[in-house]
Design an enzyme around this catalytic site. Structure first.
Site, PDB file in Angstrom:
ATOM      1  N   ARG A 160       0.826  -1.138   0.210  1.00 46.53           N
ATOM      2  CA  ARG A 160      -0.217  -0.099  -0.073  1.00 46.53           C
ATOM      3  C   ARG A 160       0.817   1.268   0.028  1.00 46.53           C
ATOM      4  O   ARG A 160       1.988   1.328   0.547  1.00 46.53           O
ATOM      5  CB  ARG A 160      -0.974   0.070   1.317  1.00 46.53           C
ATOM      6  CG  ARG A 160      -0.301   0.333   2.551  1.00 46.53           C
ATOM      7  CD  ARG A 160      -1.262   0.336   3.637  1.00 46.53           C
ATOM      8  NE  ARG A 160      -0.873   0.373   4.882  1.00 46.53           N
ATOM      9  CZ  ARG A 160      -0.536   1.701   5.592  1.00 46.53           C
ATOM     10  NH1 ARG A 160      -0.982   2.632   4.830  1.00 46.53           N
ATOM     11  NH2 ARG A 160      -0.066   1.735   6.690  1.00 46.53           N
ATOM     12  N   HIS A 198       5.472   5.983  -2.912  1.00 53.12           N
ATOM     13  CA  HIS A 198       6.547   4.926  -3.584  1.00 53.12           C
ATOM     14  C   HIS A 198       7.779   4.731  -2.528  1.00 53.12           C
ATOM     15  O   HIS A 198       8.911   4.448  -3.112  1.00 53.12           O
ATOM     16  CB  HIS A 198       7.162   5.929  -4.858  1.00 53.12           C
ATOM     17  CG  HIS A 198       6.081   6.069  -5.676  1.00 53.12           C
ATOM     18  ND1 HIS A 198       4.802   5.258  -6.207  1.00 53.12           N
ATOM     19  CD2 HIS A 198       5.582   7.350  -6.430  1.00 53.12           C
ATOM     20  CE1 HIS A 198       3.995   6.102  -6.928  1.00 53.12           C
ATOM     21  NE2 HIS A 198       4.501   7.136  -6.991  1.00 53.12           N
ATOM     22  N   ARG A 199       7.457   4.946  -1.541  1.00 51.23           N
ATOM     23  CA  ARG A 199       8.471   4.441  -0.438  1.00 51.23           C
ATOM     24  C   ARG A 199       9.783   5.558  -0.550  1.00 51.23           C
ATOM     25  O   ARG A 199      10.853   5.297   0.260  1.00 51.23           O
ATOM     26  CB  ARG A 199       9.325   2.812  -0.606  1.00 51.23           C
ATOM     27  CG  ARG A 199       8.249   1.929  -0.530  1.00 51.23           C
ATOM     28  CD  ARG A 199       7.560   1.953   0.836  1.00 51.23           C
ATOM     29  NE  ARG A 199       6.750   0.703   1.017  1.00 51.23           N
ATOM     30  CZ  ARG A 199       5.499   0.623   0.850  1.00 51.23           C
ATOM     31  NH1 ARG A 199       4.837   1.941   0.413  1.00 51.23           N
ATOM     32  NH2 ARG A 199       4.741  -0.409   0.882  1.00 51.23           N
ATOM     33  N   LEU A 200       9.421   6.789  -1.070  1.00 51.41           N
ATOM     34  CA  LEU A 200      10.539   7.828  -0.834  1.00 51.41           C
ATOM     35  C   LEU A 200      10.254   8.387   0.412  1.00 51.41           C
ATOM     36  O   LEU A 200       9.820   9.711   0.672  1.00 51.41           O
ATOM     37  CB  LEU A 200      10.288   8.795  -2.062  1.00 51.41           C
ATOM     38  CG  LEU A 200      11.228  10.011  -2.457  1.00 51.41           C
ATOM     39  CD1 LEU A 200      12.669   9.081  -2.564  1.00 51.41           C
ATOM     40  CD2 LEU A 200      11.080  10.729  -3.370  1.00 51.41           C
ATOM     41  N   ASN A 201      10.371   7.633   1.475  1.00 56.90           N
ATOM     42  CA  ASN A 201      10.037   8.481   2.932  1.00 56.90           C
ATOM     43  C   ASN A 201      10.808   9.425   3.345  1.00 56.90           C
ATOM     44  O   ASN A 201      12.042   9.504   2.929  1.00 56.90           O
ATOM     45  CB  ASN A 201       9.937   6.805   3.940  1.00 56.90           C
ATOM     46  CG  ASN A 201       9.354   6.014   3.317  1.00 56.90           C
ATOM     47  OD1 ASN A 201       8.316   5.971   2.975  1.00 56.90           O
ATOM     48  ND2 ASN A 201      10.010   4.747   3.570  1.00 56.90           N
TER      49      ASN A 201
END
Length: 214
Positions: A11, A192-195
């Site tokens: 997610r 997009h997991r660009l945390n």
């Protein structure tokens, strides 16, 4: 969910962002802000934190504990001094705590040195607890093997039936700790997991902030 589908489960994190211009220069203030936000978001246990410790040989262990006070000087929690974590903290006072607030797609890691609280503070907190909680803290030989659940219940029932509350004093093997931070890492999930990751590090009594790659 079928465990075989875990690899396909995914997610996106879309709840927010974490920018340098929006955070406090003081990580304690930022922590209080995030704790309040977690409570307002309906987190069932906003103060639940995973506490990681290690013994003298460096063998790690982790468990959930409850944050009872967030002080400027550190994070306060209570436990049995003779438990596994208590023994490990006696051997090696370095520890790390992590909060995870899924409602806001946030986590926070805190690293530092753990010290015991003064006895009078442990006494005051113990005496403020519900009677049943005090009883369990007294009778539980935390982390030790016991014959069965009935053994524990029998010891608890014996104290419950007692009308002498002087027997419910804080035992010497139970009390408070404070984790005194040397670093805080605030993490915000992003698409997009660009945390976002902001690390506060204590350098010469001042907090320095830097951004880490996801």
């Amino acid at each position: 969910m079928n465990a075989k589908k875990l690899k396909q489960f995914r997610r996106e994190y879309l709840s927010g962002e974490l920018r340098e211009e929006d955070v406090s220069e003081d990580p304690h203030i930022q922590l209080l802000s995030w704790l309040e936000a977690a409570m307002n978001a309906g987190s069932p246990d906003p103060g639940a934190m995973a506490l990681a410790t290690a013994n003298a040989e460096g063998k790690p262990s982790v468990r959930m504990v409850l944050l009872k006070e967030a002080r400027e000087t550190g994070l306060v929690f209570f436990s049995n001094y003779e438990s596994r974590k208590g023994k490990e903290l006696q051997q090696n006072p370095e520890a790390s705590a992590m909060f995870f607030w899924p409602e806001m797609e946030r986590q926070l890691r805190v690293e530092g040195i753990v010290e015991k609280l003064p006895e009078e503070e442990s006494d005051a907190f113990f005496n403020s607890r519900p009677r049943e909680s005090r009883i369990i803290s007294i009778v539980s030989e935390q982390s030790k093997e016991i014959p069965g659940r009935d053994y524990l219940l029998g010891k608890a029932d014996a104290l419950k039936d007692s009308r002498d509350d002087t027997s419910l004093k804080r035992p010497t093997y139970w009390g408070g700790y404070i984790l005194k931070p040397v670093s805080y890492e605030f993490w915000q999930g992003r698409e997009h997991r660009l945390n976002d990751r902001l690390l506060y590090t204590l350098i010469d009594d001042e907090w320095a902030i830097k951004r880490l790659a996801p």
